[in-house]
Enzyme design. Structure first.
Site, PDB file in Angstrom:
ATOM      1  N   LYS A   1      38.135 -22.273 -31.945  1.00  0.00           N
ATOM      2  CA  LYS A   1      36.796 -22.127 -32.529  1.00  0.00           C
ATOM      3  C   LYS A   1      35.736 -22.060 -31.438  1.00  0.00           C
ATOM      4  CE  LYS A   1      34.249 -25.828 -33.938  1.00  0.00           C
ATOM      5  NZ  LYS A   1      32.858 -25.764 -33.480  1.00  0.00           N
ATOM      6  N   ASN A   2      35.836 -22.996 -30.478  1.00  0.00           N
ATOM      7  CA  ASN A   2      34.774 -23.084 -29.477  1.00  0.00           C
ATOM      8  C   ASN A   2      34.781 -21.912 -28.500  1.00  0.00           C
ATOM      9  OD1 ASN A   2      33.893 -25.360 -30.688  1.00  0.00           O
ATOM     10  ND2 ASN A   2      34.607 -26.800 -29.122  1.00  0.00           N
TER      11      ASN A   2
ATOM     12  N   ARG B   1      25.148 -25.532 -34.542  1.00  0.00           N
ATOM     13  CA  ARG B   1      24.511 -25.603 -33.226  1.00  0.00           C
ATOM     14  C   ARG B   1      24.963 -24.501 -32.273  1.00  0.00           C
ATOM     15  NH1 ARG B   1      21.966 -29.141 -30.207  1.00  0.00           N
ATOM     16  NH2 ARG B   1      23.046 -28.265 -28.432  1.00  0.00           N
TER      17      ARG B   1
ATOM     18  N   ASP C   1      22.259 -33.436 -34.473  1.00  0.00           N
ATOM     19  CA  ASP C   1      23.344 -33.334 -35.442  1.00  0.00           C
ATOM     20  C   ASP C   1      24.052 -34.653 -35.575  1.00  0.00           C
ATOM     21  OD1 ASP C   1      24.997 -33.684 -33.393  1.00  0.00           O
ATOM     22  OD2 ASP C   1      26.038 -31.784 -33.552  1.00  0.00           O
TER      23      ASP C   1
ATOM     24  N   ASP D   1      35.929 -34.191 -28.152  1.00  0.00           N
ATOM     25  CA  ASP D   1      36.354 -33.760 -29.487  1.00  0.00           C
ATOM     26  C   ASP D   1      37.682 -34.394 -29.916  1.00  0.00           C
ATOM     27  OD1 ASP D   1      34.079 -32.287 -29.527  1.00  0.00           O
ATOM     28  OD2 ASP D   1      35.018 -30.329 -29.667  1.00  0.00           O
TER      29      ASP D   1
ATOM     30  N   VAL E   1      30.357 -38.436 -23.241  1.00  0.00           N
ATOM     31  CA  VAL E   1      29.741 -37.107 -23.361  1.00  0.00           C
ATOM     32  C   VAL E   1      28.562 -37.115 -24.339  1.00  0.00           C
ATOM     33  CG1 VAL E   1      30.147 -34.662 -23.872  1.00  0.00           C
ATOM     34  CG2 VAL E   1      31.909 -36.016 -22.712  1.00  0.00           C
TER      35      VAL E   1
END
Ligand code: UD1
Length: 448
Positions: free
Chosen positions: A51-52, A122, A146, A334, A356
């Site tokens: 996805k990223n 985002r 977020d 993540d 992070v």
């Protein structure tokens, strides 16, 4: 800067049903996910494109007029949002096959990203660099905060200013304009993934050489560089802390297959760690997961590189360890909710430090509702493992936390019902169907 420091057979309507065809056929998920503990997992499945990576590659397609093609594109809501954004610029976008996405980029683009679309995701800020490169101007809504706290874009903006972009932030929008983009040396105070990507994409159109110091090194950055180079750009050093872009050359549309999703891979590793069993993840890239696999090894989960993927086998019981999230090649933030879910069921006391994002433990209260023993103190979570959790209704608070709650349910007595599944559908393709294919007792159920 602010770094702290469906293929599944539904029992009722499957929100991901009807997947072929137009990109907007992924309905918002009205349903909840029900999880029950069951047999150890067994079998194999295919890992999708990251996805990223895909979201940034879609933004990058706008750099060249004509038809670009992306393969192995996950059918997730964030991809739909990025497609809508591209369509709002005047691009055409359609799937020709289940996971093959084409983007037709016209000669002239409308360089305006609306609040409606940017506020949904985002990653939309990734269009800023390419729009500037292509149009010399862009008006992009500020993404705002977020689920894990305020997420500024100051590094994106100050780096673009160094390349000669005039930036005005007013009325909730970034208004950016550059008659000429000029190559420059840019030093990032933190190796921000998004800032590195925006600079790389803008710099492809800059006169001369841009050097990014302290660049992010994630595999998705190297993938974007490969995509840009295939388009005709000259991006050197991606994957290292110093990236050089020799800008100004013409770019052409390309056909590209993105890197596999290392976070999706981590979801199934966590699932087998919690449920037990033995699985094979085809298409996974173990080289992108080294630090995670080391950590999982400390927790007694066995992983092994096999031809074309990754194999994993769970121990009798996981063992606690210490985890620190860091930019790549460190353990990714993540993965953190997944690792906390695993530690909730491990033998011993685990310590997790989140470096992070300032506020990425918001979901912990939901795991505690499932009986997990977790104390959060600032950037640290102390996790005392339990033999079993206790199934409960819980809410997904963001994409990765949602997936973590689903896999935690595999280690909980009784039924876990995960609500607010729209977060999960944003980033995880057919999570329910894929878990079912490994034998997990997971299903979509109507919202209660
Ligand atoms: C990307 C990923 C996200 C992942 C994150 C870190 C996508 C769509 N998202 O997000 O899944 O968790 O990388 O690996 O690819 N920061 C600033 N100022 C800036 C930019 C960032 O202070 O201008 C801070 C952020 O608030 C955060 C840290 O830097 O604390 C890391 O952010 P960044 O690497 O930019 O993450 P994203 O690109 O937003």
């Amino acid at each position: 800067m602010n770094p702290t420091g469906d293929s599944a057979a539904p029992e009722s309507g499957d929100p991901q049903a009807g997947r072929a065809g137009a990109p907007d056929d992924i309905a918002p998920a009205p349903a909840e996910i029900r999880v029950r503990p069951g047999e150890p997992l067994a079998g194999e499945l295919e890992i999708g494109g990251a996805k990223n990576s895909v979201l940034k590659l879609l933004a990058a397609t706008t750099l060249a007029e004509g038809l670009s093609t992306l393969r192995r594109v996950p059918r997730i809501a964030d991809v739909t949002t990025m497609i809508e954004l591209l369509q709002s610029f005047g691009c055409g976008a359609w799937f020709s096959d289940d996971d093959v996405l084409h983007v037709e980029v016209p000669e002239r683009l409308e360089p305006h990203a609306s609040y409606d679309l940017v506020s949904r995701m985002r990653a939309s800020i990734a269009v800023l660099g390419p729009l500037l490169a292509r149009c010399g101007e862009a008006m992009v809504a500020l993404p705002g905060g977020d689920d894990f706290g305020s997420r500024p874009i100051d590094m994106h903006l100050s780096a673009l200013e160094r390349l000669g972009v005039d930036i005005d932030v007013s009325h909730g929008y970034v208004h950016a304009r550059a008659s000429v983009l000029k190559g420059e040396e840019v030093s990032l105070a933190w190796p921000s993934v998004g800032a590195t990507e925006n600079i790389m994409m803008a710099a492809t159109a800059a006169e001369g050489r841009t050097v990014i110091h302290n660049a992010a090194r994630e595999p998705e950055i190297a993938d974007l560089a490969a995509f840009l180079n295939r388009m005709g750009a000259e991006v050197l050093g991606a994957g290292s802390p110093t990236i050089t872009i020799n800008g100004g050359g013409p770019l052409a549309p390309v056909d590209h297959t993105p890197v596999p999703d290392r976070i999706e891979t981590a979801v199934f590793l966590a699932a087998v760690g919690i449920a037990g069993g033995e699985i094979t993840l085809r298409g996974a890239q173990p080289g992108h997961l080294r630090m995670l696999c080391d950590k999982l090894g400390e927790m007694n989960l066995r992983t092994s590189t096999i031809k074309g993927g990754l194999w994993a086998m769970a121990p009798q019981r996981l063992r606690a360890t210490e985890i620190v999230t860091l930019p790549y090649p460190g353990v990714a933030t993540d993965y953190q909710p997944l690792l906390v879910a695993m530690l909730s069921l491990a033998e011993g006391v685990g310590l997790v430090t989140e470096n992070v994002f300032a506020n990425r433990f918001r979901y912990v209260g939901e795991l505690v509702r499932m009986g997990a023993d977790i104390r959060v103190e600032g950037r640290c979570a102390i996790v005392r493992g339990r033999e079993r959790l206790s199934g409960a209704p819980v809410r997904a608070t963001d994409i990765r936390a949602g997936a973590a709650l689903v896999v935690a349910g595999l280690g909980a007595e009784g039924e876990t019902i995960v609500r607010d599944t729209h977060h999960i559908s944003r980033g995880h393709e057919d999570l329910v169907g894929k878990l079912q294919s490994l034998g997990a007792d997971v299903a979509w159920v109507p919202a209660g």
